[in-house]
Design a protein around this motif. Structure first.
Motif, mmCIF file in Angstrom:
data_model
loop_
_atom_site.group_PDB
_atom_site.id
_atom_site.type_symbol
_atom_site.label_atom_id
_atom_site.label_comp_id
_atom_site.label_asym_id
_atom_site.label_seq_id
_atom_site.Cartn_x
_atom_site.Cartn_y
_atom_site.Cartn_z
ATOM 1 N N LEU A 13 45.814 -39.637 29.117
ATOM 2 C CA LEU A 13 44.575 -39.883 28.373
ATOM 3 C C LEU A 13 44.732 -39.520 26.899
ATOM 4 O O LEU A 13 44.047 -40.094 26.045
ATOM 5 N N THR A 14 45.627 -38.591 26.608
ATOM 6 C CA THR A 14 45.896 -38.284 25.205
ATOM 7 C C THR A 14 46.515 -39.504 24.529
ATOM 8 O O THR A 14 46.191 -39.822 23.381
ATOM 9 N N ARG A 18 41.256 -44.574 26.580
ATOM 10 C CA ARG A 18 40.352 -45.622 27.046
ATOM 11 C C ARG A 18 40.906 -46.377 28.235
ATOM 12 O O ARG A 18 40.359 -47.407 28.655
ATOM 13 N N ILE A 47 37.707 -28.466 30.162
ATOM 14 C CA ILE A 47 39.088 -28.653 29.709
ATOM 15 C C ILE A 47 39.183 -29.954 28.912
ATOM 16 O O ILE A 47 39.763 -30.004 27.837
ATOM 17 N N GLU A 49 37.231 -32.054 26.709
ATOM 18 C CA GLU A 49 36.001 -31.836 25.938
ATOM 19 C C GLU A 49 35.347 -33.125 25.465
ATOM 20 O O GLU A 49 34.176 -33.120 25.086
ATOM 21 N N GLY A 50 36.110 -34.200 25.438
ATOM 22 C CA GLY A 50 35.504 -35.448 25.005
ATOM 23 C C GLY A 50 36.529 -36.505 24.680
ATOM 24 O O GLY A 50 37.736 -36.265 24.741
ATOM 25 N N TYR A 51 36.011 -37.676 24.322
ATOM 26 C CA TYR A 51 36.850 -38.822 24.011
ATOM 27 C C TYR A 51 36.636 -39.199 22.556
ATOM 28 O O TYR A 51 35.510 -39.182 22.083
ATOM 29 N N THR A 52 37.703 -39.543 21.886
ATOM 30 C CA THR A 52 37.547 -39.912 20.484
ATOM 31 C C THR A 52 38.611 -40.938 20.095
ATOM 32 O O THR A 52 39.383 -41.379 20.941
ATOM 33 N N ILE A 53 38.582 -41.300 18.823
ATOM 34 C CA ILE A 53 39.527 -42.314 18.345
ATOM 35 C C ILE A 53 40.371 -41.753 17.216
ATOM 36 O O ILE A 53 39.990 -40.781 16.568
ATOM 37 N N LEU B 13 32.332 -44.310 18.023
ATOM 38 C CA LEU B 13 33.533 -44.152 18.847
ATOM 39 C C LEU B 13 34.216 -42.806 18.601
ATOM 40 O O LEU B 13 34.876 -42.272 19.481
ATOM 41 N N THR B 14 34.026 -42.268 17.397
ATOM 42 C CA THR B 14 34.555 -40.930 17.133
ATOM 43 C C THR B 14 33.848 -39.909 18.019
ATOM 44 O O THR B 14 34.469 -38.991 18.553
ATOM 45 N N GLY B 17 34.675 -41.979 22.424
ATOM 46 C CA GLY B 17 35.663 -43.061 22.390
ATOM 47 C C GLY B 17 35.751 -43.841 23.681
ATOM 48 O O GLY B 17 36.494 -44.798 23.778
ATOM 49 N N ARG B 18 34.956 -43.449 24.658
ATOM 50 C CA ARG B 18 35.033 -44.132 25.941
ATOM 51 C C ARG B 18 33.734 -44.857 26.274
ATOM 52 O O ARG B 18 33.545 -45.343 27.393
ATOM 53 N N MET B 19 32.847 -44.903 25.328
ATOM 54 C CA MET B 19 31.582 -45.586 25.576
ATOM 55 C C MET B 19 31.849 -47.071 25.854
ATOM 56 O O MET B 19 32.800 -47.646 25.336
ATOM 57 N N GLY B 50 43.940 -45.854 17.709
ATOM 58 C CA GLY B 50 44.088 -45.574 19.127
ATOM 59 C C GLY B 50 42.961 -44.720 19.669
ATOM 60 O O GLY B 50 42.085 -44.281 18.929
ATOM 61 N N TYR B 51 43.032 -44.501 20.974
ATOM 62 C CA TYR B 51 42.013 -43.720 21.669
ATOM 63 C C TYR B 51 42.658 -42.468 22.240
ATOM 64 O O TYR B 51 43.767 -42.537 22.759
ATOM 65 N N THR B 52 41.954 -41.376 22.141
ATOM 66 C CA THR B 52 42.525 -40.141 22.667
ATOM 67 C C THR B 52 41.419 -39.219 23.148
ATOM 68 O O THR B 52 40.245 -39.592 23.122
ATOM 69 N N ILE B 53 41.827 -38.035 23.604
ATOM 70 C CA ILE B 53 40.858 -37.087 24.135
ATOM 71 C C ILE B 53 40.927 -35.774 23.366
ATOM 72 O O ILE B 53 41.920 -35.479 22.709
ATOM 73 N N LYS B 54 39.843 -35.024 23.464
ATOM 74 C CA LYS B 54 39.823 -33.679 22.920
ATOM 75 C C LYS B 54 40.039 -32.712 24.077
ATOM 76 O O LYS B 54 39.269 -32.710 25.038
ATOM 77 N N VAL B 55 41.091 -31.928 23.998
ATOM 78 C CA VAL B 55 41.425 -30.994 25.070
ATOM 79 C C VAL B 55 41.193 -29.573 24.583
ATOM 80 O O VAL B 55 41.554 -29.247 23.455
ATOM 81 N N ASN B 56 40.601 -28.759 25.410
ATOM 82 C CA ASN B 56 40.434 -27.342 25.106
ATOM 83 C C ASN B 56 41.769 -26.639 25.345
ATOM 84 O O ASN B 56 42.118 -26.317 26.467
#
Lengths: 137, 137
Positions: A13-14, A18, A47, A49-53, B13-14, B17-19, B50-56
């Motif tokens: 997912l990193t 999407r 863990i 925390e969310g999705y972003t671009i 999307l920021t 990003g998965r909406m 690109g699309y990515t995730i926020k990880v804790n």
DNA sequence: GGATAATGCTTGATAAGTGAAAGGAAATGG
DNA sequence: CCATTTCCTTTCACTTATCAAGCATTATCC
């Protein structure tokens, strides 16, 4: 807490936040539904925390990227922190750090013009040392 | 290049990003298909990279976050840069900067133990000044 | 040791989203 | 004024997500 599959999910997912749950499932040898429920659990646990671009900031006109070491003159940091809130358009991150200085401030500006105006206002609250990013490797 | 709608799309999307494209369309007053084609255009133009995730990172065991100012002793930077490749597990970013030092290196470590080992090896190639992130506001 | 519960997976039906094609409205240019 | 382009909407076939149910494995407790 995180098994191998979870780690792989985070990695995938990193790289592509999407990707469909079906696709993610194939990558980690699960059905889409199983992958989906693992992702839901990772979200619940905080863990994931969310999705972003990832945005090319240069292409949208924010080409000046810099780090600013902040040296507070006053024991009250709130005026500085409030100032950052106001200027949040330019602020990427504000780290409280050990070592030289009190904070490390990361910003982006459309041009040196905005950077200059920002620094003038910044200097009302704190002293600083500026480093401009030339390249990112 | 970017109109108001594009900017809103990037903003939305920021934040998520998965909406779905349908949902995004509602936010920017378009149909899902129209939103989708705008997003495709932003991708083609290289604005949306690109699309990515926020990880804790703390929760997955990387709790020591630091910035390291790098001072190269040698005109050849390649040994240092190659070292970073080897240690890429810990390296978040390596910025070539103006101002004090040559590079600003951002890293994360599971604990001070790994940080210490990293610094010992780092010192083979360059001098450094360490700042540890206490908090992020 | 065997019943009970909990966890994590698969399966299948339904709801929702996506993508391609066709068509329409507004702006651009000869 | 008409042709062209751009950008949008609508429709429909197809894919994906979601929810509930069911099953297997593992842990727990008397």
């Amino acid at each position: 807490m995180l098994d191998k599959t979870d780690q792989k999910i985070i990695e995938e997912l990193t790289n592509n936040g999407r990707m469909t749950m079906k696709e993610l499932g194939e990558k980690v040898h699960l059905t889409g539904q199983a992958a989906s429920s693992r992702v839901a659990r990772l979200e619940d646990e905080g863990i994931l925390e969310g999705y972003t671009i990832k945005v090319n900031k240069q292409k949208i006109g924010y080409s000046v990227h810099c780090f600013i070491n902040i040296y507070t003159r006053n024991i009250h940091h709130q005026p500085y922190l409030s100032f950052l809130d106001l200027e949040s358009e330019y602020v990427l991150n504000n780290y409280k750090i050990s070592g030289d200085g009190c904070y490390l401030l990361e910003c982006r500006f459309p041009s040196n013009k905005e950077l200059d105006a920002f620094l003038v206002q910044l200097n009302v609250h704190v002293n600083y040392k500026l480093s401009i990013v030339i390249n990112q490797s």
